[in-house]
Enzyme design. Structure first.
Site, mmCIF file in Angstrom:
data_model
loop_
_atom_site.group_PDB
_atom_site.id
_atom_site.type_symbol
_atom_site.label_atom_id
_atom_site.label_comp_id
_atom_site.label_asym_id
_atom_site.label_seq_id
_atom_site.Cartn_x
_atom_site.Cartn_y
_atom_site.Cartn_z
ATOM 1 N N LEU A 1 0.870 -1.173 0.000
ATOM 2 C CA LEU A 1 0.000 0.000 0.000
ATOM 3 C C LEU A 1 0.908 1.224 0.000
ATOM 4 O O LEU A 1 1.858 1.295 0.784
ATOM 5 C CB LEU A 1 -0.893 0.023 1.247
ATOM 6 C CG LEU A 1 -2.093 -0.918 1.292
ATOM 7 C CD1 LEU A 1 -2.752 -0.864 2.671
ATOM 8 C CD2 LEU A 1 -3.114 -0.564 0.211
ATOM 9 N N ASP A 2 0.630 2.192 -0.859
ATOM 10 C CA ASP A 2 1.418 3.408 -0.894
ATOM 11 C C ASP A 2 1.247 4.186 0.406
ATOM 12 O O ASP A 2 0.265 3.969 1.135
ATOM 13 C CB ASP A 2 0.996 4.279 -2.079
ATOM 14 C CG ASP A 2 1.413 3.687 -3.416
ATOM 15 O OD1 ASP A 2 2.331 2.850 -3.420
ATOM 16 O OD2 ASP A 2 0.811 4.052 -4.443
ATOM 17 N N PRO A 3 2.163 5.095 0.720
ATOM 18 C CA PRO A 3 2.051 5.862 1.972
ATOM 19 C C PRO A 3 0.688 6.517 2.173
ATOM 20 O O PRO A 3 0.160 6.510 3.292
ATOM 21 C CB PRO A 3 3.161 6.911 1.824
ATOM 22 C CG PRO A 3 4.202 6.214 1.009
ATOM 23 C CD PRO A 3 3.412 5.401 -0.001
ATOM 24 N N ALA B 1 -2.217 5.535 1.281
ATOM 25 C CA ALA B 1 -3.285 4.567 1.523
ATOM 26 C C ALA B 1 -3.239 3.980 2.928
ATOM 27 O O ALA B 1 -2.195 3.853 3.547
ATOM 28 C CB ALA B 1 -3.208 3.446 0.490
#
Length: 331
Positions: free
Chosen positions: A73-75, A77
């Site tokens: 998950l990207d930062p 998210a």
């Protein structure tokens, strides 16, 4: 309850609720500090460097335990992040292609290079004309099996060079970016925020030179591409653009940001993601509702333990260990 831990350390899968902000790798590394010092997951002979102060975590051997995650998950998210420990790491690949559910907020008015609020404004576009009914109608074309074009500002490579290098350097793409087939099982508008929300357009903007470089790269495959601002001159600058919330259930490999980006284009506007939550990854869910679903461990449980693991119960288990045991799946 899982098998008696006297039989040996556990190999397992469990879900945690990642917060927005940190990277997935940093979250995994923090969880490892606890897992690698726990007799639940590590052989007693490998437990080393335990803290002398009661309740404090100590150092750990790097080979004490294997741990990984099943889909970054990207930062920006938050939401479900599946963790594998021991032999559980060999099961993580199944979570890359599994069905996932997301909840995301789209802010109209501009698109960014990253397709989300972490990036720079690429261009602005009118949004005042967009209605709830138009959004609901436009969603129809994004349900079922669709083809997505990955963002040009991505690490995917073409002829050995990352796509973002073509965009930044103004090098024409040698051919169109390859489309990917994905399946959108469910897609619905769940909340219309209108102008009543805290979101604003990103402060950083593309320079004219950056716009021209991106335009030149894309014109390598489509001479009609234009990256130009189209400000909504009828709207006061202090009025925030329209925002709305979508819920979707999609196949593995689906670009949620691309759905938001392409939907905004279909509405005659521009848009980007300002919140993104993964509410389900396979059988791990924030709100279990199906047979076989497993709940996730709140991040606050690990935060407390990282500060102080606290006392053990009569079975020798700390609070965080009990929380994980109640939700994990033994492998």
């Amino acid at each position: 309850m899982p098998k008696d831990t006297d039989e040996g350390p556990l190999s397992a899968l469990f879900g945690i609720v990642k917060p927005s902000g940190p990277t997935s790798m940093s979250v995994v590394n923090e969880v490892k500090q606890l897992v690698a010092n726990s007799p639940l997951f590590v052989e007693k002979s490998k437990l080393a460097g335990k803290g002398k102060q009661k309740g404090k975590k100590g150092k750990f051997r790097r080979d004490a335990v294997k741990i990984g995650q099943g889909g970054t998950l990207d930062p920006l998210a938050d939401g479900v992040l599946v963790i594998g420990v021991g032999k559980g790491t060999k099961k993580l690949s199944e979570f890359l292609d599994c069905v996932k559910e997301y909840r995301t907020t789209c802010l109209l008015g501009c698109e960014t290079d990253t397709y989300d609020s972490e990036g720079k404004q690429v261009r602005v576009a009118p949004w005042q004309h967009v209605t709830r009914e138009q959004v609901e109608k436009a969603l129809e074309q994004f349900r079922g099996e669709i083809e997505q074009v990955p963002p040009i500002f991505s690490a995917l490579k073409m002829d050995g060079m990352p796509l973002y290098d073509y965009a930044r350097k103004g090098i024409p793409l040698p051919r169109p970016i390859e489309k990917r087939k994905v399946t959108v099982h469910e897609l619905e508008l769940v909340e219309w925020l209108g102008n009543e929300h805290p979101f604003r357009l990103p402060a950083q903007k593309f320079s004219k030179e950056e716009q021209e470089a991106m335009e030149k790269a894309l014109q390598g495959v489509d001479a009609n591409v234009s990256i130009k601002d189209e400000p909504d001159v009828e709207v006061p600058l202090e009025k925030p653009p329209t925002a709305f919330v979508l819920r979707m259930k999609v196949s593995g490999g689906t670009y949620v940001r691309s759905i938001v980006h392409d939907l905004a284009h279909a509405l005659g506007s521009a848009g980007h993601v300002v919140t993104l939550q993964r509410s389900r990854q396979g059988r791990f869910a924030l709100e279990p509702r199906e047979d076989g679903d497993r709940a996730c461990v709140p991040w606050e449980v690990f935060q407390r333990a990282l500060a102080d693991e606290g006392p053990a119960d009569d079975e020798g288990r700390k609070e965080w260990e009990r929380e994980v045991l109640s939700r994990l799946e033994v492998v």
